[in-house]
Design a protein around this motif. Structure first.
Motif, PDB file in Angstrom:
ATOM      1  N   HIS A   7      -3.759 -22.698  22.066  1.00  0.00           N
ATOM      2  CA  HIS A   7      -2.945 -23.654  22.915  1.00  0.00           C
ATOM      3  C   HIS A   7      -1.603 -23.627  22.207  1.00  0.00           C
ATOM      4  O   HIS A   7      -1.334 -23.339  21.227  1.00  0.00           O
ATOM      5  CB  HIS A   7      -3.473 -25.167  23.239  1.00  0.00           C
ATOM      6  N   GLU A  54      -0.806 -27.847  26.365  1.00  0.00           N
ATOM      7  CA  GLU A  54      -1.117 -29.134  25.915  1.00  0.00           C
ATOM      8  C   GLU A  54       0.249 -29.982  25.695  1.00  0.00           C
ATOM      9  O   GLU A  54       0.866 -29.801  24.895  1.00  0.00           O
ATOM     10  CB  GLU A  54      -1.943 -29.088  24.779  1.00  0.00           C
ATOM     11  N   HIS A  78       3.431 -27.793  17.839  1.00  0.00           N
ATOM     12  CA  HIS A  78       2.677 -26.730  17.373  1.00  0.00           C
ATOM     13  C   HIS A  78       2.143 -25.680  18.334  1.00  0.00           C
ATOM     14  O   HIS A  78       2.057 -25.764  19.345  1.00  0.00           O
ATOM     15  CB  HIS A  78       1.668 -27.304  16.384  1.00  0.00           C
ATOM     16  N   CYS A  80      -1.224 -23.117  18.338  1.00  0.00           N
ATOM     17  CA  CYS A  80      -2.508 -23.090  17.764  1.00  0.00           C
ATOM     18  C   CYS A  80      -3.205 -21.478  18.007  1.00  0.00           C
ATOM     19  O   CYS A  80      -3.337 -21.146  19.193  1.00  0.00           O
ATOM     20  CB  CYS A  80      -3.428 -24.253  18.260  1.00  0.00           C
ATOM     21  N   GLU A 128      -1.210 -24.515  13.865  1.00  0.00           N
ATOM     22  CA  GLU A 128      -2.888 -24.951  13.886  1.00  0.00           C
ATOM     23  C   GLU A 128      -3.728 -24.016  13.921  1.00  0.00           C
ATOM     24  O   GLU A 128      -3.662 -22.872  14.808  1.00  0.00           O
ATOM     25  CB  GLU A 128      -3.145 -25.952  14.941  1.00  0.00           C
TER      26      GLU A 128
HETATM   27 ZN    ZN Z   1      -3.283 -28.507  18.673  1.00  0.00          ZN
END
Ligand code: ZN
Length: 135
Positions: A7, A54, A78, A80, A128
């Protein structure tokens, strides 16, 4: 080592308002929203193929995400990546002198493990890593 982008997280001040772009104009679908108490955020999940956008909206004034919003305004928070083996991935990064925020994976409530890499080591991007629970 990296399987895919899981994500991309974007901080917003207002979920409803942000949907006007991501859903209404761009055409993504809102799968669901949930409150994540540990991070003090409401999260809207918008699937894109095998990955997700997200949208994170802080629900207090103290959390990391709230401070990010206050300092920098809305924007990308961020990225991921999903990995096969997070312990091996962290060991490899550490051996390459990459600065890690979490040297040991954190266990999520749903059994997934995650860790963050410091933006200083990643061209200013907070990265992440996820290892999903094997089914
Ligand atoms: Zn995340």
């Amino acid at each position: 080592m990296i399987k895919k982008v899981n994500h991309i997280a974007i901080v917003v001040a207002d979920l409803e308002e942000s949907m006007r772009f991501w859903v209404d104009a761009l055409g993504l679908e809102l799968a669901h929203t949930e409150h994540v108490e540990s991070q003090a955020v409401d999260v809207a999940f918008l699937p894109v193929g095998d990955s997700k956008i997200e949208l994170l909206k802080p629900t207090d004034n103290e959390s990391g995400v709230a401070r990010y919003l206050e300092k920098r305004g809305p924007g990308m928070h961020h990225l991921c990546f999903e990995v096969e083996d997070i312990v091996a991935a962290l060991a490899r990064l550490k051996a390459a002198n990459v600065q890690l925020i979490n040297e040991v994976p954190v266990m999520g409530s749903d059994g997934r493990k995650f860790a963050f890499i410091h933006p200083k080591s990643a061209n200013g991007v907070l990265v992440e890593l996820y290892e999903l629970k094997s089914v």
